[in-house]
Design a protein around this motif. Structure first.
Motif, PDB file in Angstrom:
ATOM      1  N   LEU A 134      24.516  67.392  15.539  1.00  0.00           N
ATOM      2  CA  LEU A 134      23.692  67.364  16.737  1.00  0.00           C
ATOM      3  C   LEU A 134      22.244  67.065  16.404  1.00  0.00           C
ATOM      4  O   LEU A 134      21.539  66.393  17.159  1.00  0.00           O
ATOM      5  N   GLU A 160      22.746  57.354  21.640  1.00  0.00           N
ATOM      6  CA  GLU A 160      23.430  58.428  22.363  1.00  0.00           C
ATOM      7  C   GLU A 160      23.427  58.114  23.853  1.00  0.00           C
ATOM      8  O   GLU A 160      22.371  57.826  24.435  1.00  0.00           O
ATOM      9  N   TYR A 202      24.695  56.341  13.679  1.00  0.00           N
ATOM     10  CA  TYR A 202      25.305  57.441  14.408  1.00  0.00           C
ATOM     11  C   TYR A 202      25.379  57.053  15.887  1.00  0.00           C
ATOM     12  O   TYR A 202      24.350  56.770  16.504  1.00  0.00           O
ATOM     13  N   ARG A 215      27.302  58.104  19.662  1.00  0.00           N
ATOM     14  CA  ARG A 215      28.223  58.923  20.443  1.00  0.00           C
ATOM     15  C   ARG A 215      27.994  58.713  21.932  1.00  0.00           C
ATOM     16  O   ARG A 215      26.885  58.388  22.379  1.00  0.00           O
ATOM     17  N   THR A 226      31.678  58.661  17.689  1.00  0.00           N
ATOM     18  CA  THR A 226      32.534  59.620  18.383  1.00  0.00           C
ATOM     19  C   THR A 226      32.361  59.507  19.892  1.00  0.00           C
ATOM     20  O   THR A 226      31.253  59.332  20.398  1.00  0.00           O
ATOM     21  N   TYR A 231      34.592  69.733  22.857  1.00  0.00           N
ATOM     22  CA  TYR A 231      34.647  69.005  21.589  1.00  0.00           C
ATOM     23  C   TYR A 231      33.580  69.519  20.623  1.00  0.00           C
ATOM     24  O   TYR A 231      32.431  69.756  21.004  1.00  0.00           O
ATOM     25  N   GLU A 278      31.363  68.554  17.517  1.00  0.00           N
ATOM     26  CA  GLU A 278      30.904  67.386  16.764  1.00  0.00           C
ATOM     27  C   GLU A 278      31.142  67.591  15.273  1.00  0.00           C
ATOM     28  O   GLU A 278      31.114  68.724  14.774  1.00  0.00           O
TER      29      GLU A 278
END
Length: 566
Positions: free
Chosen positions: A13, A158, A180, A182, A214, A461, A463
């Motif tokens: 996170l 994000e 990264y 998501r 993800t 969920y 992470e």
């Protein structure tokens, strides 16, 4: 040499923007879509936010855009310092939309951004990047979004949307990058005259340190979702993503060192199918293997050596994924004698999973998810099949990439959108599904695919929180009554005992490997009753060093390492 993240823990996170408290800890500059004179100057403000010597006025500056606003690019945003762009306002409103404008000479702006500077960290949250230009054109040129052109970059996206990109929404050209992503969506990356157009994330020819993706959705695109084929991705997590239709391979990850590919939904991918002429194109399968959804290669020794790795440092965990080819695409395959359907895994890939002690493929199923929006499903899969039929029918002999399908199959146009700001919000596609097995089929008991289509499940969920080595620590040694114990004594120089427990009858193997992944001895290969077992292992004729032992029983797999001493 690539940075080594083995046994390095970090909070995922935090990687994603230090998500919740950044607005309170950073310097925020609010940027309207236009100034008081109606001019789009936001790019100039960001580019000019520097000292007289070119450094950032505030290295931690965050640029905040207005939800519902349209931010037209008047030039490519070029910066050699960290860039962070977020959205303000109520998240029920459409994210701010960044749109390609034109240069002073009238030429469309490509790319949107070029960011340089080794070691910089770039963050984008709640932004819609629209490849459609001011004239609502997007399928007449190679449209590229953001280019990251430096080494050791960290790039985070994000809750972003990438709409109608044909030449790559995200392109990273630098060594040892970390990406990264998501809760993002890539959509409508379509082009009527070239199947390879519509690439979304490309990391083409240099080593990648970390790739974590993800809970994303890839919707109605031609080509690659992830493209990386000529160097090593040292650590990758591809988890809980939904991939809804593609013409060719959507996930090219040939050389991954440590990868977890879990709980993804692949639907209607590789629709164009396999054929003899495409096996002659090295862009597909360089060794001529049949086309497959999952295609993995042995990493060349020079690439492993450059990263300081051995073949036994490589782990691929491929579990709890679902795949399905809808009927219109199957009918196209069956109706063309030159075309063969695409399988889940070709023989080369399957042999790697069969022979490597640290390659695991379990609980992957072929199953129709049963999308709730039947009309959406039927329209897009029908259009994809029609595209393949028409494209193949218009090929010039001997030129397998010369067709013209004559239809861009853009879902927004099908929904009646004819103005730039007309993209519906929320987005019109709905990829929720009804199959009971898949709704609990993920590795974590959650639905397979992008959990954003099931908001209550998305909230459950967890992470990814740890980057670890690809050895025994990467795999469970105890699950639902199964247990592989550490050998004792360890280290040892003559004999050691390996014990394990299985909770039910099943075919069980216990195998010892050396550091090269070669089999040293098969201790067990038999159908065993439930219970606890102990096996003596003798170190006769074994050199000093590290070895591994692997237990497999039913769907359970575990690996531990042991050491032979002098």
């Amino acid at each position: 040499m690539m940075k080594r993240h083995f046994t390095l823990a970090f909070n995922f996170l935090a990687i994603f923007f230090i998500s919740q408290n950044i607005a309170f800890s950073q310097d925020i500059m609010d940027l309207p879509p236009v100034n008081a004179d109606g001019e789009s100057v936001w790019v100039d403000i960001i580019a000019g936010d520097t000292t007289d010597t070119g450094e950032r006025n505030n290295p931690n500056r965050i640029y905040r855009l207005e939800r519902g606003g349209i931010y037209v690019l008047t030039s490519t945003l070029i910066a050699n310092y960290p860039i962070s762009i977020i959205a303000g306002g109520d998240d029920s409103e459409r994210p701010p939309m960044i749109v390609r404008g034109k240069f002073a000479d009238g030429v469309n702006i490509i790319p949107m951004m070029q960011l340089t500077g080794d070691g910089n960290r770039h963050v984008f949250r709640d932004i819609m990047f629209n490849g459609v230009d001011l004239n609502r054109e997007y399928d007449a040129e190679w449209i590229r979004g953001m280019e990251f052109l430096a080494d050791d970059m960290s790039v985070t996206f994000e809750r972003c949307v990438f709409n109608a990109f044909t030449g790559g929404a995200i392109r990273i050209e630098g060594r040892d990058a970390s990406l990264y992503v998501r809760d993002c969506k890539w959509r409508n990356g379509v082009w009527p005259t070239h199947m390879f157009v519509g690439q979304q994330v490309t990391l083409p020819e240099l080593p990648v340190d970390t790739l974590i993706m993800t809970n994303n959705t890839y919707f109605n695109n031609n080509s690659f979702w992830i493209f990386q084929e000529k160097d090593l991705i040292e650590f990758a997590v591809i988890e809980h993503n939904t991939i809804f239709t593609s013409l060719i391979d959507m996930m090219r990850l040939r050389y991954s060192s440590n990868a977890r590919i879990r709980s993804n939904l692949f639907y209607g991918t590789h629709a164009y199918g396999d054929s003899e002429e495409f096996q002659d194109i090295t862009a597909y399968e360089p060794d001529g293997s049949p086309y497959s959804i999952i295609s993995i290669y042995e990493v060349p020794s020079n690439i492993l050596e450059a990263a300081g790795l051995t073949p036994f440092d490589r782990t691929i965990v491929l579990t709890h994924n679902a795949y399905f080819t809808p009927q219109p695409i199957v009918d196209y395959w069956n109706g063309n004698a030159e075309v063969t359907g695409v399988t889940w895994m070709n023989d080369r890939t399957q042999n790697l999973f069969n022979s490597s002690p640290l390659f695991f493929a379990n609980n992957n199923v072929e199953k129709d998810p049963g999308f709730v929006d039947v009309a959406m499903d039927e329209w897009i899969t029908g259009k994809v099949a029609d595209f393949c039929i028409t494209y193949r029918a218009t090929l010039t002999p001997g030129m397998p990439l010369s067709g013209d399908a004559g239809d861009n199959r853009n879902y927004d146009e099908h929904q009646g959108v004819d103005i730039l700001a007309g993209i519906q919000w929320p987005l019109p596609e709905d990829l929720a599904y009804s199959d009971a097995e898949l709704l609990v089929g993920g590795h974590d008991g959650l639905p397979v695919g992008d959990l954003n289509w099931f908001p209550d499940k998305r909230a459950q969920y967890v992470e990814p929180t740890t980057i670890i080595s690809g050895l025994s620590e990467a795999l469970p040694n105890e699950t639902a009554g199964y247990n592989l114990k550490q050998n004792y004594p360890n280290p040892f120089n003559e004999n050691t005992v390996i014990a394990f427990t299985i909770p039910e009858k099943g075919l069980t193997t216990l195998t010892v490997y050396n550091m090269l992944g070669e089999t040293v001895e098969v201790l067990v290969n038999d159908e065993l009753q439930k219970g606890t077992y102990k096996y003596d292992f003798a170190a006769e004729n074994m050199i000093t060093g590290t070895y591994f032992y692997k237990l497999q029983s039913g769907d359970f797999v575990a690996v531990r390492k042991m050491n032979v001493s002098e």
